[in-house]
Design a protein around this motif. Structure first.
Motif, PDB file in Angstrom:
ATOM      1  N   ILE A   1      17.628 -68.902 -34.391  1.00 30.76           N
ATOM      2  CA  ILE A   1      17.821 -67.600 -33.741  1.00 30.76           C
ATOM      3  C   ILE A   1      19.118 -67.646 -32.946  1.00 30.76           C
ATOM      4  CG2 ILE A   1      16.832 -65.902 -32.175  1.00 30.76           C
ATOM      5  CD1 ILE A   1      14.092 -67.220 -32.693  1.00 30.76           C
ATOM      6  N   GLU A   2      20.002 -66.697 -33.214  1.00 28.61           N
ATOM      7  CA  GLU A   2      21.266 -66.634 -32.491  1.00 28.61           C
ATOM      8  C   GLU A   2      21.041 -66.037 -31.091  1.00 28.61           C
ATOM      9  OE1 GLU A   2      24.065 -67.885 -33.548  1.00 28.61           O
ATOM     10  OE2 GLU A   2      23.280 -68.429 -35.540  1.00 28.61           O
ATOM     11  N   ASN A   3      22.002 -66.275 -30.221  1.00 27.44           N
ATOM     12  CA  ASN A   3      21.922 -65.702 -28.881  1.00 27.44           C
ATOM     13  C   ASN A   3      21.911 -64.177 -28.954  1.00 27.44           C
ATOM     14  OD1 ASN A   3      22.024 -68.282 -27.849  1.00 27.44           O
ATOM     15  ND2 ASN A   3      24.188 -68.179 -27.276  1.00 27.44           N
ATOM     16  N   GLY A   4      21.131 -63.577 -28.064  1.00 28.41           N
ATOM     17  CA  GLY A   4      21.054 -62.123 -28.024  1.00 28.41           C
ATOM     18  C   GLY A   4      19.657 -61.651 -27.677  1.00 28.41           C
ATOM     19  N   THR A   5      19.383 -60.401 -27.994  1.00 30.25           N
ATOM     20  CA  THR A   5      18.089 -59.796 -27.680  1.00 30.25           C
ATOM     21  C   THR A   5      17.048 -60.241 -28.704  1.00 30.25           C
ATOM     22  OG1 THR A   5      19.167 -57.854 -26.703  1.00 30.25           O
ATOM     23  CG2 THR A   5      16.856 -57.629 -27.313  1.00 30.25           C
ATOM     24  N   VAL A   6      16.015 -60.918 -28.215  1.00 32.76           N
ATOM     25  CA  VAL A   6      14.966 -61.393 -29.123  1.00 32.76           C
ATOM     26  C   VAL A   6      13.756 -60.470 -29.121  1.00 32.76           C
ATOM     27  CG1 VAL A   6      15.682 -63.806 -29.008  1.00 32.76           C
ATOM     28  CG2 VAL A   6      14.052 -62.922 -27.324  1.00 32.76           C
ATOM     29  N   ALA A   7      13.611 -59.644 -28.076  1.00 36.50           N
ATOM     30  CA  ALA A   7      12.493 -58.699 -28.020  1.00 36.50           C
ATOM     31  C   ALA A   7      12.792 -57.619 -26.997  1.00 36.50           C
ATOM     32  CB  ALA A   7      11.194 -59.412 -27.659  1.00 36.50           C
ATOM     33  N   THR A   8      12.157 -56.470 -27.176  1.00 37.81           N
ATOM     34  CA  THR A   8      12.200 -55.402 -26.178  1.00 37.81           C
ATOM     35  C   THR A   8      10.771 -54.997 -25.849  1.00 37.81           C
ATOM     36  OG1 THR A   8      12.359 -53.656 -27.868  1.00 37.81           O
ATOM     37  CG2 THR A   8      14.429 -54.530 -26.957  1.00 37.81           C
ATOM     38  N   PHE A   9      10.541 -54.610 -24.600  1.00 41.01           N
ATOM     39  CA  PHE A   9       9.203 -54.229 -24.168  1.00 41.01           C
ATOM     40  C   PHE A   9       9.253 -52.897 -23.430  1.00 41.01           C
ATOM     41  CE2 PHE A   9       8.962 -58.781 -24.717  1.00 41.01           C
ATOM     42  CZ  PHE A   9       7.758 -58.935 -25.388  1.00 41.01           C
ATOM     43  N   ALA A  10       8.390 -51.988 -23.842  1.00 41.37           N
ATOM     44  CA  ALA A  10       8.281 -50.674 -23.215  1.00 41.37           C
ATOM     45  C   ALA A  10       7.101 -50.707 -22.247  1.00 41.37           C
ATOM     46  CB  ALA A  10       8.085 -49.589 -24.267  1.00 41.37           C
ATOM     47  N   PHE A  11       7.393 -50.596 -20.964  1.00 42.86           N
ATOM     48  CA  PHE A  11       6.375 -50.602 -19.915  1.00 42.86           C
ATOM     49  C   PHE A  11       6.082 -49.165 -19.489  1.00 42.86           C
ATOM     50  CE2 PHE A  11       8.296 -54.752 -19.730  1.00 42.86           C
ATOM     51  CZ  PHE A  11       7.279 -55.621 -19.348  1.00 42.86           C
ATOM     52  N   THR A  12       4.809 -48.790 -19.535  1.00 44.35           N
ATOM     53  CA  THR A  12       4.401 -47.484 -19.024  1.00 44.35           C
ATOM     54  C   THR A  12       3.978 -47.646 -17.573  1.00 44.35           C
ATOM     55  OG1 THR A  12       3.637 -46.748 -21.208  1.00 44.35           O
ATOM     56  CG2 THR A  12       2.836 -45.537 -19.290  1.00 44.35           C
ATOM     57  N   ILE A  13       4.739 -47.025 -16.658  1.00 45.79           N
ATOM     58  CA  ILE A  13       4.403 -47.104 -15.244  1.00 45.79           C
ATOM     59  C   ILE A  13       3.190 -46.207 -14.981  1.00 45.79           C
ATOM     60  CG2 ILE A  13       5.252 -46.738 -12.892  1.00 45.79           C
ATOM     61  CD1 ILE A  13       8.090 -47.007 -13.975  1.00 45.79           C
ATOM     62  N   ALA A  14       2.185 -46.759 -14.316  1.00 45.45           N
ATOM     63  CA  ALA A  14       0.984 -45.985 -14.017  1.00 45.45           C
ATOM     64  C   ALA A  14       1.340 -44.753 -13.193  1.00 45.45           C
ATOM     65  CB  ALA A  14      -0.023 -46.849 -13.265  1.00 45.45           C
ATOM     66  N   SER A  15       0.765 -43.619 -13.559  1.00 43.92           N
ATOM     67  CA  SER A  15       1.118 -42.364 -12.886  1.00 43.92           C
ATOM     68  C   SER A  15       0.687 -42.365 -11.422  1.00 43.92           C
ATOM     69  CB  SER A  15       0.475 -41.184 -13.619  1.00 43.92           C
ATOM     70  OG  SER A  15      -0.941 -41.335 -13.677  1.00 43.92           O
ATOM     71  N   GLY A  16      -0.326 -43.147 -11.079  1.00 44.35           N
ATOM     72  CA  GLY A  16      -0.824 -43.153  -9.711  1.00 44.35           C
ATOM     73  C   GLY A  16      -0.285 -44.265  -8.846  1.00 44.35           C
ATOM     74  N   THR A  17       0.669 -45.037  -9.338  1.00 46.67           N
ATOM     75  CA  THR A  17       1.170 -46.157  -8.542  1.00 46.67           C
ATOM     76  C   THR A  17       1.947 -45.678  -7.327  1.00 46.67           C
ATOM     77  OG1 THR A  17       2.448 -48.220  -8.579  1.00 46.67           O
ATOM     78  CG2 THR A  17       3.300 -46.385  -9.860  1.00 46.67           C
ATOM     79  N   SER A  18       1.796 -46.418  -6.233  1.00 46.12           N
ATOM     80  CA  SER A  18       2.571 -46.135  -5.020  1.00 46.12           C
ATOM     81  C   SER A  18       3.616 -47.218  -4.778  1.00 46.12           C
ATOM     82  CB  SER A  18       1.638 -46.053  -3.803  1.00 46.12           C
ATOM     83  OG  SER A  18       0.919 -47.274  -3.625  1.00 46.12           O
ATOM     84  N   ALA A  19       3.716 -48.173  -5.704  1.00 46.29           N
ATOM     85  CA  ALA A  19       4.649 -49.288  -5.542  1.00 46.29           C
ATOM     86  C   ALA A  19       6.093 -48.819  -5.680  1.00 46.29           C
ATOM     87  CB  ALA A  19       4.349 -50.372  -6.569  1.00 46.29           C
ATOM     88  N   ALA A  20       6.984 -49.508  -4.985  1.00 48.91           N
ATOM     89  CA  ALA A  20       8.409 -49.212  -5.088  1.00 48.91           C
ATOM     90  C   ALA A  20       9.077 -50.041  -6.176  1.00 48.91           C
ATOM     91  CB  ALA A  20       9.103 -49.454  -3.753  1.00 48.91           C
ATOM     92  N   SER A  21       8.494 -51.185  -6.505  1.00 48.78           N
ATOM     93  CA  SER A  21       9.047 -52.038  -7.557  1.00 48.78           C
ATOM     94  C   SER A  21       7.927 -52.827  -8.207  1.00 48.78           C
ATOM     95  CB  SER A  21      10.111 -52.993  -7.003  1.00 48.78           C
ATOM     96  OG  SER A  21       9.546 -53.863  -6.031  1.00 48.78           O
ATOM     97  N   LEU A  22       8.121 -53.165  -9.470  1.00 45.35           N
ATOM     98  CA  LEU A  22       7.122 -53.898 -10.244  1.00 45.35           C
ATOM     99  C   LEU A  22       7.773 -55.157 -10.812  1.00 45.35           C
ATOM    100  CD1 LEU A  22       5.643 -50.878 -12.269  1.00 45.35           C
ATOM    101  CD2 LEU A  22       4.911 -51.730 -10.035  1.00 45.35           C
ATOM    102  N   PRO A  23       7.384 -56.344 -10.340  1.00 44.87           N
ATOM    103  CA  PRO A  23       7.974 -57.567 -10.880  1.00 44.87           C
ATOM    104  C   PRO A  23       7.420 -57.894 -12.259  1.00 44.87           C
ATOM    105  CG  PRO A  23       6.311 -58.110  -9.251  1.00 44.87           C
ATOM    106  CD  PRO A  23       6.446 -56.619  -9.235  1.00 44.87           C
ATOM    107  N   VAL A  24       8.295 -58.340 -13.140  1.00 43.81           N
ATOM    108  CA  VAL A  24       7.894 -58.828 -14.467  1.00 43.81           C
ATOM    109  C   VAL A  24       8.272 -60.307 -14.513  1.00 43.81           C
ATOM    110  CG1 VAL A  24       8.161 -58.592 -16.961  1.00 43.81           C
ATOM    111  CG2 VAL A  24       8.283 -56.560 -15.488  1.00 43.81           C
ATOM    112  N   THR A  25       7.283 -61.175 -14.588  1.00 41.72           N
ATOM    113  CA  THR A  25       7.522 -62.615 -14.508  1.00 41.72           C
ATOM    114  C   THR A  25       7.531 -63.250 -15.891  1.00 41.72           C
ATOM    115  OG1 THR A  25       5.154 -63.108 -14.265  1.00 41.72           O
ATOM    116  CG2 THR A  25       6.422 -62.700 -12.240  1.00 41.72           C
ATOM    117  N   MET A  26       8.180 -64.402 -15.978  1.00 46.62           N
ATOM    118  CA  MET A  26       8.221 -65.189 -17.208  1.00 46.62           C
ATOM    119  C   MET A  26       7.718 -66.588 -16.888  1.00 46.62           C
ATOM    120  SD  MET A  26       9.533 -63.631 -19.977  1.00 46.62           S
ATOM    121  CE  MET A  26      10.405 -64.879 -20.911  1.00 46.62           C
ATOM    122  N   SER A  27       6.779 -67.092 -17.671  1.00 49.85           N
ATOM    123  CA  SER A  27       6.250 -68.431 -17.461  1.00 49.85           C
ATOM    124  C   SER A  27       5.849 -69.034 -18.803  1.00 49.85           C
ATOM    125  CB  SER A  27       5.048 -68.402 -16.514  1.00 49.85           C
ATOM    126  OG  SER A  27       3.987 -67.628 -17.061  1.00 49.85           O
TER     127      SER A  27
END
Length: 209
Positions: free
Chosen positions: A76-102
């Protein structure tokens, strides 16, 4: 990425291999806040697709374990290996949503493990400003020796927008006079006005709204 509650934000997962590493397969676990993310869908990225790879993910309420692999030994060459579409919950009151990698792992064409690590990202939630409304009304003094005047302050729950915010005023007593309205200036949360009481023979009560 950023978006309002209820919107979809797409993040790209990019890979950079160094030191002569030639990864042919990738696996990782992606975390996100349960309740604040209503759903996630992924798609194989251009770099992985060009190498004949596909994306497979097991999605949960707060994490997804994903695998990029193909029935070939193409690196696999360097570059974009995947894209992810996140649907933000309509009722969230958060100012930011962390996406972690492990639990990031990579293998080469000989099925040997390649040292790998990952860095997460953040989705900024563009919360709509609160609707402006009256939160309080106080008059000082609360008791007036008539004839007399009391200085009143009307308070908003948030700063008035451009053009100011007009508050309609009224009272329930013929001997009390207040302006028909008062305007809270733009950027301010309060405005003052006078309530004037004419002479009365006995103690009386009046309500200013």
């Amino acid at each position: 990425g950023s978006g309002a509650p209820g919107s979809v934000v797409t993040l790209s997962l990019n890979m950079t291999a160094g030191g002569g590493a030639q990864p042919t397969g990738l696996q990782w676990t992606m975390g996100y806040p349960a309740g604040d993310v209503a759903g996630v869908t992924g798609a194989v990225g251009a770099a992985a697709s060009a190498a004949g790879k596909s994306l497979s993910c097991n999605y949960g309420t707060e994490s997804a374990t994903c695998l990029i692999i193909g029935f070939n030994t193409t690196a696999i060459e360097n570059g974009t290996v995947a894209t992810f579409a996140f649907t933000i919950a309509s009722g969230t009151s958060a100012a930011s949503l962390p996406v972690t990698m492990s639990a990031v792992s990579a293998t080469n064409a000989a099925a040997q493990s390649i040292p790998a690590s990952g860095t997460g990202g953040v989705i900024t939630v563009n919360q709509p400003p609160p609707a402006v409304s009256v939160s309080g009304l106080t008059c000082t003094p609360g008791s007036v020796n008539t004839p007399g005047t009391s200085n009143c302050t009307v308070t908003l729950n948030t700063a008035a927008g451009a053009g100011g915010f007009v508050v309609t005023l009224s009272d329930n007593h013929a001997n009390v006079t207040v302006p028909a309205s008062v305007t809270v200036p733009s950027g301010s949360t309060s405005a003052q006005f006078n309530a004037t009481a004419t002479e009365v023979a006995t103690d009386q009560s009046a309500v200013i709204t």
